[in-house]
Design an enzyme around this catalytic site. Sequence first.
Site, short mmCIF file in Angstrom:
data_model
loop_
_atom_site.label_atom_id
_atom_site.label_comp_id
_atom_site.label_asym_id
_atom_site.label_seq_id
_atom_site.Cartn_x
_atom_site.Cartn_y
_atom_site.Cartn_z
N SER A 106 57.54 92.71 62.08
CA SER A 106 58.32 92.85 63.28
C SER A 106 59.82 92.59 63.09
O SER A 106 60.59 92.80 64.02
CB SER A 106 57.77 91.87 64.34
OG SER A 106 57.94 90.51 63.94
N LYS A 150 67.30 87.82 65.03
CA LYS A 150 66.22 88.65 65.52
C LYS A 150 66.00 88.35 67.00
O LYS A 150 66.15 87.20 67.43
CB LYS A 150 64.94 88.34 64.72
CG LYS A 150 63.71 89.14 65.13
CD LYS A 150 62.51 88.74 64.26
CE LYS A 150 61.24 89.44 64.66
NZ LYS A 150 60.09 89.06 63.81
N SER A 155 55.68 89.59 59.03
CA SER A 155 56.80 90.19 59.75
C SER A 155 58.14 90.09 59.05
O SER A 155 59.08 90.80 59.41
CB SER A 155 56.91 89.57 61.15
OG SER A 155 55.86 90.01 61.97
#
Length: 476
Positions: free
Chosen positions: A152, A74, A176
Site C-alpha cells: 500500500s 504516506k 506494504s
Amino acid sequence: MNADLATLDAVGQAELVRTRAASALELVDAAITRIEREDARLNAVPIRCFGEAREAAKRELPNGPFRGVPFLLKDLGATQVGLPYTAGNRALRDAGYRSPEDNTLGARFRAAGLVVLGRTNTPEFGLQSITQPAAYGATNNPWDLARTPGGSSGGAAAAVAAGLVPVAHGNDGAGSLRIPAAWCGVIGLKPTRGRIPIERHWVSRYAAGFVLTRSVRDTAAFLDALHGAEPGDLFRVPPPDRRFVRELTRPPGALRIAVVSELPGITLHPEVRAALERTEAQLEALGHRALHGGPPALAEAERKLQTFVMGPVEYRLCLRALAEMLGRPVLREDVEPYLWTLAEFEGAAISAEDFVRASEWEQGWVARVTEWWAGSGFDVLLTPTVCEPAPTTASFAANAAKPWALLEQMIPHMAFTEPFNTTGQPALSLPLQRSASGLPIGMQFVARFGREDLLLRLAAQLEAAAGGSLVRPVVT
C-alpha cells in the site's frame, strides 16, 4: 542543481544543508518543482502542503540528522498536527479531516529535521497490494506508467523511484513497504516488530512504520534516527550494540543463506525465478553459501484458512477507526466495496471463539517458524519479494467491483512478505534484478528477530558489488 538533487540520497542532501552548500529552502523548492513537473504522470502525491513546507524551511528547523531534507508522509499511519489525513478514504477527504496531533513516528520525523511536502497515495486504509483508491485514482509506476507501483505504500515508492524526494515514509502490514519497493526498484526494510513504535491510526498489530530509500546508508541512518521504544509499548527490542550506520563497514562474513522459491499455491513468474537464480549466483560469488530450504512451517496449508479469519476482523477495526475520525456511524457509501464487503459480510460471520482459536493457532505457527532459525544453522533467508514483476493497472479493472475476486488476485503478491509481519522478523527488499524489459525485480532477505545489523551488512556488500548503488532513479 535540481537534476543533481533528484539523484542524491537523503544523507547527501542533509550534508548540503549542514555545510551550507545549499539551504533547506533551496532543497524544498527543488523538490516542489520536481513534484509539480513529474507528478501529473505519476499521481503519487495527491495531498500537497507546499506553502507550509516553504514556511517551515525558512524557520529554524530541529537540528536532527536530516535537517532540511524534503520528505513525504504516506497518507496512512504517521501523523503531524494540522496536516490532512485521509487514509485513502473519500469520506475523510470530503470532510477535510486533519491530524489533531503528532503521533510517535510523526514526531520523530519532525525531530529528525525533515520538511514534509505532502502525503502520498495509498489504497483505502492500506488494505491492498495495489494503489488505486477511489479517493484519488491510480498511482503509476515510473518504470512503466501502465503498471502499478504496488501497495500500500505505492505513492511513496513511486515518488522515491522517480526522484521527487530522496526518501519517503511508508508502513508494512503484509508487505506494504516491500512490495512497492520491489516493483519500483527502491529499498524497503520492514524493521523488527518493536524496533519502531507501532503507529496509531494504523489498526494492524503486525504493521511496522519506516521509510523507502534509494541507498543502504539512508536505510541505516533512518533506523538510527527512528528506533527506540516508548513508555507503554507492548513490543520492545534490545537496543543495537552500535549505530546501524557503523554496520555498513563491517563485513557480513561467509553466510549460510536458505533459499525459498516454492510456497503452496504460488507460481513464480519465469523472470522472477531467473532473477532468484542470478541472485544465488551473486551471493555465491561473494563467498556465501546459498542452499534451498527454509522453515517447513511456511508451507503449512492451514495458515491460509487462519488468515481468512484474522483479516476480516482487522477490516472491521478499520470501520471503527473511520467512525471515530468522522464522529458518526460509517455508511456503506463512505467506503469502497472492497472494505465494506470483507468487513461487514465476512467479518460479521466470525465469532469471538473463531478469532481466539485462530490467534492461538497462529502463535504456535510463529513458534514453529522461529524455532527453525534456532536449529537450522542458517543466518539469512532469501526469497523473491513478489512472485511476479509489476502487473498492469488495467489487469485489476475486471475485479474492481468484485471484492473476493480482487482479494484472490492480490493474495499471491503477499505470499513471501506477509509471513514475516506475523513473526515480527526484519525483512529487507533490495532491487537486485531486472526483467528482460527492464522492470525492477526485488529480492527479500530475512534475518532472526532483532538482526537488522546483519541485513544491513549484507545489503552494503551487495550495494558495493553493484558499483556503489543499487537504485537508479527514473529521472526525466
